[in-house]
Write a protein that holds these residues in place. Structure first.
Motif, mmCIF file in Angstrom:
data_model
loop_
_atom_site.group_PDB
_atom_site.id
_atom_site.type_symbol
_atom_site.label_atom_id
_atom_site.label_comp_id
_atom_site.label_asym_id
_atom_site.label_seq_id
_atom_site.Cartn_x
_atom_site.Cartn_y
_atom_site.Cartn_z
ATOM 1 N N ARG A 13 2.814 2.086 -0.032
ATOM 2 C CA ARG A 13 1.914 1.119 -0.678
ATOM 3 C C ARG A 13 0.536 1.711 -0.965
ATOM 4 O O ARG A 13 -0.198 1.185 -1.794
ATOM 5 C CB ARG A 13 1.775 -0.144 0.178
ATOM 6 C CG ARG A 13 1.201 0.084 1.570
ATOM 7 C CD ARG A 13 1.093 -1.212 2.358
ATOM 8 N NE ARG A 13 0.937 -0.972 3.789
ATOM 9 C CZ ARG A 13 0.111 -1.645 4.571
ATOM 10 N NH1 ARG A 13 -0.637 -2.620 4.075
ATOM 11 N NH2 ARG A 13 0.053 -1.381 5.861
ATOM 12 N N VAL A 67 6.050 -4.696 -1.411
ATOM 13 C CA VAL A 67 4.981 -5.646 -1.096
ATOM 14 C C VAL A 67 5.074 -6.803 -2.078
ATOM 15 O O VAL A 67 5.215 -6.584 -3.289
ATOM 16 C CB VAL A 67 3.580 -4.995 -1.195
ATOM 17 C CG1 VAL A 67 2.487 -6.024 -0.900
ATOM 18 C CG2 VAL A 67 3.464 -3.810 -0.241
ATOM 19 N N LEU A 68 4.999 -8.026 -1.563
ATOM 20 C CA LEU A 68 4.949 -9.216 -2.408
ATOM 21 C C LEU A 68 3.508 -9.700 -2.476
ATOM 22 O O LEU A 68 2.947 -10.170 -1.486
ATOM 23 C CB LEU A 68 5.849 -10.319 -1.848
ATOM 24 C CG LEU A 68 5.832 -11.642 -2.627
ATOM 25 C CD1 LEU A 68 6.316 -11.442 -4.052
ATOM 26 C CD2 LEU A 68 6.669 -12.692 -1.927
ATOM 27 N N ASN A 69 2.901 -9.553 -3.641
ATOM 28 C CA ASN A 69 1.528 -10.017 -3.866
ATOM 29 C C ASN A 69 1.599 -11.499 -4.215
ATOM 30 O O ASN A 69 2.029 -11.873 -5.313
ATOM 31 C CB ASN A 69 0.882 -9.216 -4.996
ATOM 32 C CG ASN A 69 -0.611 -9.435 -5.092
ATOM 33 O OD1 ASN A 69 -1.225 -10.009 -4.201
ATOM 34 N ND2 ASN A 69 -1.206 -8.977 -6.185
ATOM 35 N N VAL A 70 1.191 -12.344 -3.294
ATOM 36 C CA VAL A 70 1.386 -13.789 -3.419
ATOM 37 C C VAL A 70 0.326 -14.389 -4.341
ATOM 38 O O VAL A 70 -0.879 -14.239 -4.107
ATOM 39 C CB VAL A 70 1.333 -14.469 -2.034
ATOM 40 C CG1 VAL A 70 1.554 -15.970 -2.171
ATOM 41 C CG2 VAL A 70 2.385 -13.862 -1.108
ATOM 42 N N TYR A 71 0.769 -15.063 -5.395
ATOM 43 C CA TYR A 71 -0.132 -15.702 -6.344
ATOM 44 C C TYR A 71 -0.394 -17.160 -5.934
ATOM 45 O O TYR A 71 0.333 -17.743 -5.135
ATOM 46 C CB TYR A 71 0.459 -15.688 -7.751
ATOM 47 C CG TYR A 71 0.452 -14.347 -8.447
ATOM 48 C CD1 TYR A 71 0.051 -13.183 -7.795
ATOM 49 C CD2 TYR A 71 0.855 -14.233 -9.777
ATOM 50 C CE1 TYR A 71 0.039 -11.967 -8.436
ATOM 51 C CE2 TYR A 71 0.853 -13.009 -10.430
ATOM 52 C CZ TYR A 71 0.448 -11.883 -9.763
ATOM 53 O OH TYR A 71 0.442 -10.669 -10.412
ATOM 54 N N PRO A 85 -3.534 -13.879 -8.409
ATOM 55 C CA PRO A 85 -3.672 -13.464 -7.015
ATOM 56 C C PRO A 85 -5.067 -13.795 -6.484
ATOM 57 O O PRO A 85 -6.055 -13.199 -6.926
ATOM 58 C CB PRO A 85 -3.450 -11.952 -7.065
ATOM 59 C CG PRO A 85 -3.879 -11.562 -8.450
ATOM 60 C CD PRO A 85 -3.559 -12.725 -9.344
ATOM 61 N N TRP A 94 -4.225 -5.460 -3.218
ATOM 62 C CA TRP A 94 -2.928 -6.097 -2.999
ATOM 63 C C TRP A 94 -2.194 -5.496 -1.805
ATOM 64 O O TRP A 94 -1.436 -6.180 -1.120
ATOM 65 C CB TRP A 94 -2.060 -6.000 -4.261
ATOM 66 C CG TRP A 94 -1.791 -4.598 -4.720
ATOM 67 C CD1 TRP A 94 -2.503 -3.890 -5.624
ATOM 68 C CD2 TRP A 94 -0.741 -3.731 -4.268
ATOM 69 N NE1 TRP A 94 -1.978 -2.627 -5.786
ATOM 70 C CE2 TRP A 94 -0.893 -2.503 -4.970
ATOM 71 C CE3 TRP A 94 0.317 -3.863 -3.367
ATOM 72 C CZ2 TRP A 94 -0.024 -1.432 -4.777
ATOM 73 C CZ3 TRP A 94 1.175 -2.790 -3.171
ATOM 74 C CH2 TRP A 94 1.010 -1.590 -3.866
ATOM 75 N N TYR A 95 -2.438 -4.223 -1.549
ATOM 76 C CA TYR A 95 -1.744 -3.531 -0.461
ATOM 77 C C TYR A 95 -2.353 -3.845 0.909
ATOM 78 O O TYR A 95 -1.812 -3.433 1.934
ATOM 79 C CB TYR A 95 -1.754 -2.020 -0.700
ATOM 80 C CG TYR A 95 -3.106 -1.485 -1.122
ATOM 81 C CD1 TYR A 95 -4.059 -1.122 -0.191
ATOM 82 C CD2 TYR A 95 -3.424 -1.356 -2.470
ATOM 83 C CE1 TYR A 95 -5.302 -0.647 -0.571
ATOM 84 C CE2 TYR A 95 -4.659 -0.885 -2.871
ATOM 85 C CZ TYR A 95 -5.595 -0.531 -1.918
ATOM 86 O OH TYR A 95 -6.836 -0.070 -2.302
ATOM 87 N N LYS A 97 -3.947 -7.229 1.265
ATOM 88 C CA LYS A 97 -4.322 -8.632 1.113
ATOM 89 C C LYS A 97 -3.697 -9.497 2.212
ATOM 90 O O LYS A 97 -2.476 -9.551 2.345
ATOM 91 C CB LYS A 97 -3.891 -9.154 -0.255
ATOM 92 C CG LYS A 97 -4.372 -10.589 -0.542
ATOM 93 C CD LYS A 97 -3.789 -11.113 -1.840
ATOM 94 C CE LYS A 97 -4.275 -10.343 -3.046
ATOM 95 N NZ LYS A 97 -5.720 -10.556 -3.269
ATOM 96 N N ASN A 100 -0.057 -11.423 2.230
ATOM 97 C CA ASN A 100 0.995 -10.771 1.462
ATOM 98 C C ASN A 100 2.113 -10.313 2.390
ATOM 99 O O ASN A 100 1.872 -9.891 3.528
ATOM 100 C CB ASN A 100 0.440 -9.570 0.688
ATOM 101 C CG ASN A 100 -0.215 -9.986 -0.619
ATOM 102 O OD1 ASN A 100 -0.244 -11.171 -0.962
ATOM 103 N ND2 ASN A 100 -0.740 -9.015 -1.344
#
Length: 520
Positions: A13, A67-71, A85, A94-95, A97, A100
């Protein structure tokens, strides 16, 4: 986001890089309402960077991580509903956050030709960010912005990191000028170190520690002018900061900072609170912001020291002329075409070209949601598209430039054009207020736009002497002036170099009743 790397020195990541030849392989996929236990499939149709498709990946052993970047869904005041996001206090990384989901790095054998699926589970959640603590000199607070909360349809906060001058408590009746240091998201004030470097430090770490300790000593000894130093936290759903201007897609950040945050800082920490006693500085993103705020709010600030600024003339939007070029990726002729460069070393060798650099951001987030450089420029400068997201300056797959969007950018955010257009009123207000430095081999070609601005401001036909310009010989991005010295040396002495200049300018331009109690 799925990262695939050849080594395990860092988790995958952390290995997504703009320098194309140094980057791990990544794929990005939009998912909607992904419930626990559901699957998302990354296959040959999923967009990738640097390789375009999973089919192009050579068979072999790799380290992988997802990685799931949650919106979050935002219902904005302009009537649009968008999924973006949110910043969670980390500055749009994002890596890292909080909240996530991610997988643990694992070693796998990948052979795209086999067709055998590889299953990766998102079993981890990134923890919350630890908040910094106040010290004698460094204070932190947040305010809820009514202007921004109204725009975004939910509470939005602005954060302030304020560095107090020496003997602040011993002078309770003294009021101070304000120096606003613009730039990327500051988790804390990192330019101080209260103890000298330790014996085990070496090389870059020791040089940084030396500079931090030297600034601390200069600050507490009284060798520097007594000012309030403000760093702003204004991360948003598109980037780690807002560019400090009003925008159709981000909302009225310029007004919120000027009319809500700055007055609160001056109220809490005894700022003078008058335009002659406010100055701006910053580098890169912060360099653009410092110059832009001085141009857009010429009556509210008394000087901008902007270094290696993002494009201040869109005829040199990095290497693209958005008004005359038809395509951002290619210089095209009748029979051949050449890729446009995007990133370089001081010796001229290329580290990235435009098409893959833009595709990297598309992998990180469609609809301009990469929280990266092209994405935030587009979000700040563009009108709102029919879908509620920023209208694209160019097609991210082909590079074809939209001339109608370019025209909007020109009228609203091209600082060079705006100054030329409004010079009869702006010129007198900017006299002596713009100070710009940039390396003449800036990594992202930002020196080209600075030259264009200087050509106009220094022309014999211009009666208003508003700016000074300095170019660092063979220096890359982040040059902050100081003569023929390295970027590291320039950065290490920045406040010591510019604060006396700013103080002198304020004294020279202060009104007769100007409060000078800060000169103790």
């Amino acid at each position: 986001m799925l990262g695939i790397s050849k080594d395990e020195k860092q988790e995958p990541r952390y290995q997504l890089k703009e320098q194309e030849a140094e980057s791990a392989q990544f794929f990005g996929l939009d998912v909607n309402v992904l419930a626990p236990g559901d699957r998302a499939t990354i296959d040959s149709s999923t967009l990738g960077y640097p390789l375009l498709s999973l089919d192009q990946l050579p068979a072999g052993d790799y380290y992988v991580q997802a990685v799931l970047n949650v919106y979050q869904t935002f219902h904005r005041a302009d009537g649009h509903t968008v999924k973006l996001p949110p910043d969670m206090g980390e500055g749009q990384k994002w890596y890292e956050k909080p909240g996530n989901l991610m997988s643990k790095p694992q070693s796998v054998h990948i052979d795209p030709a086999s067709g055998e699926p590889i299953r990766i589970s998102l079993t981890e959640m990134i923890p919350p960010v630890e908040q910094p603590k106040d010290t004698k000199y460094v204070k932190h607070f947040r305010i809820q912005s009514k202007l921004l909360s109204d725009f975004w349809g939910q509470p939005v906060y602005l954060g302030a990191i304020v560095v107090l001058p020496e003997a602040f408590d011993e002078h309770p009746n003294t009021h101070y000028p304000l120096l606003i240091d613009q730039g990327h998201f500051p988790s804390d004030f990192r330019s101080f170190r209260t103890e000298p470097p330790t014996s085990e430090m070496s090389d870059g770490a020791r040089r940084r520690a030396d500079a931090q300790y030297r600034l601390y000593q200069d600050w507490i000894s009284g060798r520097l002018p007594k000012m309030l130093l403000l760093e702003i936290q204004h991360a948003n759903p598109y980037y780690d900061d807002s560019y400090a201007v009003n925008s159709a897609n981000l909302g009225p950040y310029g007004d919120a900072i000027l009319k809500e945050l700055i007055p609160e800082v001056e109220k809490r920490y005894r700022g003078i609170g008058r335009p002659w006693a406010r100055a701006l500085t910053g580098g890169s993103t912060g360099g653009w912001e410092a110059i832009a705020d001085q141009v857009f709010y010429p009556d509210d600030f008394n000087g901008a020291w902007g270094f290696c600024p993002d494009p201040i003339d869109f005829r040199a939007y990095q290497i693209v002329n958005i008004y005359e070029d038809k395509n951002a990726f290619w210089q095209e002729g009748p029979f051949g075409r050449v890729p446009r460069p995007e990133m370089r070393k001081p010796n001229g060798s290329l580290q990235a070209v435009m098409e893959p650099a833009v595709r990297r951001e598309e992998v990180m987030g469609t609809h301009g949601r990469s929280t990266e450089q092209f994405g935030i420029w587009q979000a700040v400068f563009s009108p709102v598209g029919a879908d509620g997201y920023p209208k694209e300056i160019w097609d991210p797959r082909t590079g074809t430039i939209d001339s109608t969007v370019a025209s909007y950018w020109k009228e609203h955010y091209d600082l060079s054009y705006i100054m030329r257009r409004d010079w009869s009123t702006l010129g007198p207000k900017l006299v002596g207020k713009l100070h710009i430095a940039v390396g003449d081999m800036d990594t992202w070609y930002l020196n080209n736009a600075v030259h264009m601005v200087q050509d106009y401001l220094d022309s014999p036909q211009n009666p208003y002497r508003v700016g000074t310009f300095e170019y660092g010989y063979m220096q890359p991005h982040c040059y902050t002036g100081g003569g023929n010295i390295s970027n590291a040396e320039a950065g290490a002495t920045l406040f010591q170099r510019i604060m006396p200049q700013i103080a002198q300018h304020m004294k020279d331009t202060a009104p007769k009743d100007g409060d000078m109690s800060w000169q103790y």
